[in-house]
Design a protein around this motif. Sequence first.
Motif, mmCIF file in Angstrom:
data_model
loop_
_atom_site.group_PDB
_atom_site.id
_atom_site.type_symbol
_atom_site.label_atom_id
_atom_site.label_comp_id
_atom_site.label_asym_id
_atom_site.label_seq_id
_atom_site.Cartn_x
_atom_site.Cartn_y
_atom_site.Cartn_z
ATOM 1 N N LYS A 1 7.184 8.922 9.106
ATOM 2 C CA LYS A 1 6.440 10.108 8.624
ATOM 3 C C LYS A 1 5.043 10.035 9.369
ATOM 4 C CE LYS A 1 8.765 11.619 4.519
ATOM 5 N NZ LYS A 1 8.630 12.186 3.144
ATOM 6 N N GLU A 2 4.933 9.773 10.378
ATOM 7 C CA GLU A 2 3.615 9.715 11.218
ATOM 8 C C GLU A 2 2.398 8.707 10.550
ATOM 9 O OE1 GLU A 2 3.371 11.122 14.413
ATOM 10 O OE2 GLU A 2 5.564 11.941 13.709
ATOM 11 N N SER A 3 3.145 7.739 9.875
ATOM 12 C CA SER A 3 2.039 6.880 9.285
ATOM 13 C C SER A 3 2.753 5.404 9.605
ATOM 14 C CB SER A 3 1.948 6.972 7.946
ATOM 15 O OG SER A 3 1.294 8.231 7.627
ATOM 16 N N TYR A 4 1.839 4.530 9.453
ATOM 17 C CA TYR A 4 2.332 2.978 9.509
ATOM 18 C C TYR A 4 2.355 2.408 8.191
ATOM 19 C CZ TYR A 4 2.623 2.894 14.606
ATOM 20 O OH TYR A 4 2.964 3.351 15.814
ATOM 21 N N TRP A 5 3.313 1.682 7.894
ATOM 22 C CA TRP A 5 3.458 1.226 6.453
ATOM 23 C C TRP A 5 3.716 -0.306 6.525
ATOM 24 C CZ3 TRP A 5 2.993 4.835 2.454
ATOM 25 C CH2 TRP A 5 3.278 6.012 2.919
ATOM 26 N N GLN A 6 2.833 -1.323 6.009
ATOM 27 C CA GLN A 6 2.976 -2.710 6.055
ATOM 28 C C GLN A 6 3.920 -3.070 5.145
ATOM 29 O OE1 GLN A 6 0.000 -5.150 4.590
ATOM 30 N NE2 GLN A 6 0.415 -6.729 6.077
ATOM 31 N N GLU B 1 13.967 7.840 4.981
ATOM 32 C CA GLU B 1 12.898 7.176 6.128
ATOM 33 C C GLU B 1 13.115 5.776 6.392
ATOM 34 O OE1 GLU B 1 11.414 9.506 7.981
ATOM 35 O OE2 GLU B 1 11.972 10.921 6.743
ATOM 36 N N TYR C 1 0.790 -0.969 0.088
ATOM 37 C CA TYR C 1 -0.117 0.052 0.013
ATOM 38 C C TYR C 1 0.907 1.294 -0.082
ATOM 39 C CZ TYR C 1 -3.015 -3.672 1.620
ATOM 40 O OH TYR C 1 -3.887 -5.019 1.523
ATOM 41 N N LYS D 1 6.848 2.464 11.269
ATOM 42 C CA LYS D 1 6.192 3.827 11.365
ATOM 43 C C LYS D 1 7.415 4.725 10.679
ATOM 44 C CE LYS D 1 4.564 6.870 14.746
ATOM 45 N NZ LYS D 1 4.513 7.382 16.051
ATOM 46 N N LYS E 1 4.915 3.154 -0.050
ATOM 47 C CA LYS E 1 6.121 3.232 0.902
ATOM 48 C C LYS E 1 6.547 4.625 1.042
ATOM 49 C CE LYS E 1 9.611 1.860 -2.358
ATOM 50 N NZ LYS E 1 9.877 3.352 -2.632
ATOM 51 N N PRO E 2 7.359 4.645 2.322
ATOM 52 C CA PRO E 2 7.865 5.992 2.689
ATOM 53 C C PRO E 2 9.179 6.073 1.514
ATOM 54 C CG PRO E 2 8.026 4.713 4.245
ATOM 55 C CD PRO E 2 7.208 3.993 3.386
ATOM 56 N N TYR F 1 5.297 -3.691 10.511
ATOM 57 C CA TYR F 1 4.593 -2.429 10.369
ATOM 58 C C TYR F 1 5.676 -1.190 10.645
ATOM 59 C CZ TYR F 1 0.452 -5.194 9.769
ATOM 60 O OH TYR F 1 -0.621 -6.065 9.398
#
Length: 153
Positions: free
Chosen positions: A127-132, A78, A71, A125, A73-74, A123
């Motif tokens: 940039k203040e979001s979680y990425w699977q 990061e 979904y 973390k 990615k940063p 998961y």
Amino acid sequence: MKDKHKPPHTEPAMIQYASLLKSKTITPPVVAAKPVIMLHGEPSITWKASEVRSLIIKENLQYAIIGKFSYGKPDVTELRKAIPGQCGIKSECTIGVLDTRHILIRLTTMEDYVHLLSSSAFYIKAKESYWQMRTLKWDPWFEPDVETTIGIA
């Protein structure tokens, strides 16, 4: 009267910033030229399994893992900060981008390799979001557009 035991006044070493910014020369592994043969009308090069293993080790890919983001990615900077700490990597690792969904994580120890492949998903973390991120075993025939059939047992 001069003190004979006193060292002469010395200036601190000057930092040469040009030398700090110089790129380090990396010597690529030497690969012997292979003959091109025709196989079913297509030009092809044949590699022995021992040659492939040797090149994998020279390129530090024996403990390489694919990180797959379903979904988005940063940014890779990061990820380089977040992944070692959040995924419990204890040794040195390098992280590079393969495409918009995949990254390549090069580990240096078997312990970290087994640890990352033992978890189904992380998961991250950033940039203040979680990425699977799911981890997959890397192999020389990895194709980003094809779902892998390689499973870890």
